[in-house]
Design a protein around this motif. Structure first.
Motif: not given
Ligand SMILES: *[C@@H]1O[C@H](CO)[C@@H](O)[C@H](O)[C@H]1NC(C)=O
Ligand SMILES: *[C@@H]1O[C@H](CO)[C@@H](O)[C@H](O)[C@H]1NC(C)=O
Ligand SMILES: *[C@@H]1O[C@H](CO)[C@@H](O)[C@H](O)[C@H]1NC(C)=O
Length: 242
Positions: A49-50, A103, A108, A111-113, A123
């Motif tokens: 997802s990321s 991220p 890259s 990313s919310r993560e 991650l």
């Protein structure tokens, strides 16, 4: 527009399309970038997802037991390690070496993560799994401490070694948490780094198995100021890991 101009434009668009396709493929079909006749640096993106962009170089001869994973500081990316020759050098010494774009940096996407501590640890763990890294030595300068420290606290059993270079976020953890981490650690910093180096050292020195190397005449990004010394010290640490 002349025919010639149209042809050049067409070729340019084709090139961009190929580049896009090349970069967005899963790692097993990643694009190959040729720089040096003796070293092939592979660029790819992890699935999931990321997705995380990475540059990787396979060892030139029989692999050593560890893989080296290079993170980066705020003004840098995986490209920094390619430019500095770190990817090439470590592969020549038999180490599979992977540099990541965190991220929101390099290639890259944000990313919310990455907005929570647990998310950042997860991650990094996922990226290591996706890239089939089993015995990572994690090199973490400056800002990348945001990722490396939560990962170290939760997932240190997976790490063969840890090389913090004046990382951020050390102050978020207690002495007891550092004591519990048995990972062999090389604490590296530049002599002229008067802020993050002493602040992180105060905490990192609670890691039970560490050595400290101060690079003379080097600032916060000490690997850029003294690349030769940096590479020698790093290789010495890697070569002596159990
Ligand atoms: C590539 O390897 C060959 C043979 O080991 C060596 O002679 C040559 O200098 C290397 N080239 C580069 C650019 O490192
Ligand atoms: C450390 O704490 C600060 C402020 O509380 C926070 O912004 C940061 O994300 C934390 N770092 C880690 C690695 O959790
Ligand atoms: C401490 O780390 C070194 C490598 O830097 C390693 O050779 C040694 O076995 C480690 N000691 C313990 C007790 O884990």
């Amino acid at each position: 527009m002349s025919r010639y101009q149209a042809a050049v434009l067409g070729l340019g668009l084709l090139f961009l399309l190929l580049l896009y396709v090349g970069l967005s493929r899963p790692p097993e079909q990643a694009s190959w970038l040729w720089r040096d006749p003796n070293v092939t640096i592979l660029a790819g993106v992890t699935p999931g997802s990321s997705p995380i962009f990475y540059r990787e170089v396979l060892p030139l001869h029989q692999a050593r037991r560890s893989e080296v994973v290079l993170l980066h500081g705020k003004a840098f990316s995986s490209h920094t390690w390619e430019r500095l020759g770190t990817l090439k050098l470590l592969s020549q010494r038999g180490y599979r070496t992977i540099a990541l774009d965190l991220p929101g940096f390099g290639n890259s996407a944000a990313s919310r993560e990455a907005s929570t501590e647990a998310g950042r640890a997860r991650l990094l763990e996922r990226v290591l799994q996706d890239l089939k890294v089993h015995n990572a030595v994690l090199v973490s300068p400056s800002l990348s401490g945001l990722y490396a420290l939560p990962f170290l606290m939760q997932g240190h059993l997976q790490l063969r070694g840890f090389v913090p270079i004046a990382p951020t976020s050390t102050q978020n953890y207690s002495q007891e948490q550092f004591w519990a981490v048995k990972t062999p650690t090389l604490i590296l910093y530049g002599e002229l780094d008067h802020i993050l180096a002493p602040e992180s050292l105060r905490q990192l020195r609670h890691l039970p198995n560490h050595s400290v190397v101060k690079l003379p005449n080097a600032g916060h990004a000490c690997y850029l100021h003294r690349p030769r010394d940096f590479h020698l010290v790093l290789l010495d640490f890697l070569d002596h890991l159990p």
